[in-house]
Design a protein around this motif. Structure first.
Motif, short mmCIF file in Angstrom:
data_model
loop_
_atom_site.label_atom_id
_atom_site.label_comp_id
_atom_site.label_asym_id
_atom_site.label_seq_id
_atom_site.Cartn_x
_atom_site.Cartn_y
_atom_site.Cartn_z
N PHE A 309 0.85 -1.18 0.00
CA PHE A 309 0.00 0.00 0.00
C PHE A 309 0.89 1.24 0.00
CE2 PHE A 309 -2.39 -3.37 2.15
CZ PHE A 309 -3.51 -3.42 1.32
N ASP A 333 -5.18 3.52 1.53
CA ASP A 333 -6.30 4.32 2.01
C ASP A 333 -5.72 5.39 2.92
OD1 ASP A 333 -8.49 5.43 3.28
OD2 ASP A 333 -9.60 3.55 3.40
N TYR A 395 -0.95 3.36 6.74
CA TYR A 395 -1.39 2.85 5.44
C TYR A 395 -1.64 1.35 5.50
CZ TYR A 395 0.42 7.27 3.48
OH TYR A 395 0.66 8.58 3.20
N SER A 399 -5.55 0.09 5.59
CA SER A 399 -5.91 -0.50 4.29
C SER A 399 -6.28 -1.97 4.41
CB SER A 399 -4.77 -0.32 3.29
OG SER A 399 -4.49 1.06 3.06
#
Length: 412
Positions: A309, A333, A395, A399
């Motif tokens: 990610f 995300d 992250y 995520s």
């Protein structure tokens, strides 16, 4: 039209009283019953709405309006088949038909959304999660409710006590034509004790006070105030059955990659960290060099993460990883507050452990703090300094939240 069952006295009272005010606001904790009460009031308001003027459904985005409003209205268990049959909407469309009236769906993700209301004349509006829409949009919406008898209905979870919705409206209820009801988890009669306990376990710190207690409280001090080196740092690691990688990209700022593992003991572990500080080294690295260095480091660890990610702003680095054949590259995300909440949850529940080799992460965690300047503006923001490894961890953790959330209740 049948009402959703069961309804508490407080829910029923809020529905009745909402018809006596121009502005009605249901606020409080998650799953406290405020949304069901407000939607029932909205349905009844559509039945009684003037024949002239638009009916508006507003929220952070079209997708959140569909998820939070349209889908519940179509739920047979909530409002029955008669109502569900009269709620017609094609996913992605900006109009719906509810109880025979055309309803316009308006997403308000930024200040430009205010322009979508210009020229409109409305008789009824509903705002989902009002604290998340821009203040300018909210003000313009009130101005557009100009038909005699026009009304605005809103729901929201609490935010900062300095948020414009609280200071400009809730705190001035006595001056305005406004009614408000504060809901707590205990106000929802349909929730089982087991569910309440499980939901309470998913929040900690600031978010527990807001989302569970329903309090409008300010963010202050250390963000991860539950972090305890004695409890969270380990020298030994169990066998890992899954791995994910979080990457915070930096050129002049430090580059950090944190490897997150799921151990055989059903805990999460910050297994290892690769970090490069170009200022300390007096030499910057290119995307290709970063890619090669990270892949070499993972090879030395004998790990191939399922997903990597990457900081969403580092598009060129993601492209380099793809070109180099690195598997499972994905945009992290990067929703900051939600990500902080996820890390807070796993730390507070004892679900996350950090290996002592993650020196950059261990240096940053204790000093990761809320910005006092942002808090004074009514905003929740971390101080943007010494946060690169923390961001990489965020992250990876946030995520993958769908992978580990069920473990929260099992952690000790």
């Amino acid at each position: 039209m049948a009402a959703p069952l069961p309804l508490s006295d407080k829910q029923l009272r809020s529905v009745r009283e909402s018809f006596t005010s121009r502005i009605s606001i249901w606020h409080g904790s998650v799953r406290s019953g405020k949304t069901i009460a407000s939607l029932l009031a909205f349905l009844l308001s559509i039945r009684r709405a003037p024949a002239t003027g638009l009916i508006l459904l507003c929220g952070r985005s079209l997708q959140t309006i569909e998820r939070n409003i349209i889908e519940p209205l179509q739920d047979l268990a909530l409002f029955g088949s008669d109502v569900a049959a009269e709620v017609r909407h094609t996913r992605g469309a900006t109009v719906a038909s509810i109880l025979g009236r055309t309803v316009h769906l308006i997403g308000a993700s930024d200040a430009r959304a205010e322009g979508r209301l210009r020229g409109a004349t409305a008789c009824l509006a509903y705002v989902d999660e009002a604290t998340l829409v821009p203040e300018a949009f909210f003000v313009q919406l009130l101005a557009r409710l100009s038909v005699p008898g026009a009304r605005l209905l809103c729901t929201t979870n609490p935010d900062s006590p300095r948020h414009w919705l609280r200071t400009g409206y809730l705190n001035r209820a006595g001056e305005l034509d406004l009614a408000a009801w504060h809901f707590r988890l205990a106000d929802n009669p349909s929730l089982s004790p087991a569910y309440v306990a499980a939901l309470s376990a998913e929040y900690t710190g600031l978010w527990r006070r807001r989302m569970i207690d329903g309090a409008w409280v300010v963010a202050e001090g250390a963000i991860f105030d539950m972090y305890d080196e004695a409890a969270h740092v380990v020298d030994e690691l169990p066998a890992m059955r899954r791995h994910w990688l979080g990457v915070d990209y930096g050129t002049t700022n430090p580059f950090s990659a944190v490897l997150l593992g799921l151990g055989d003991d059903d805990r999460l572990y910050a297994v290892a960290e690769w970090r490069y500080d170009s200022r300390a080294r007096h030499r910057q690295m290119t995307d290709a060099q970063y890619s090669a260095a990270v892949r070499k480091w993972l090879g030395e660890l004998g790990v191939e993460p399922e997903w990597t990610f990457v900081d969403p702003s580092a598009a060129s680095y993601s492209a380099q990883l793809w070109a180099d054949g690195h598997p499972g590259v994905a945009r992290a995300d990067n929703t900051v507050l939600d990500g902080i909440r996820s890390v807070s949850n796993v730390l507070d529940a004892g679900l996350l452990r950090i290996h002592r080799s993650c020196e950059g992460l261990l240096d940053e965690l204790p000093g990761y703090a809320w910005s006092e300047e942002a808090a004074a503006r009514g905003e929740d923001q971390p101080v943007k300094a010494n946060d690169h490894s923390v961001d990489a961890l965020r992250y990876a953790v946030h995520s993958t939240s769908h992978e580990w959330r069920h473990l929260l209740s099992l952690a000790a």
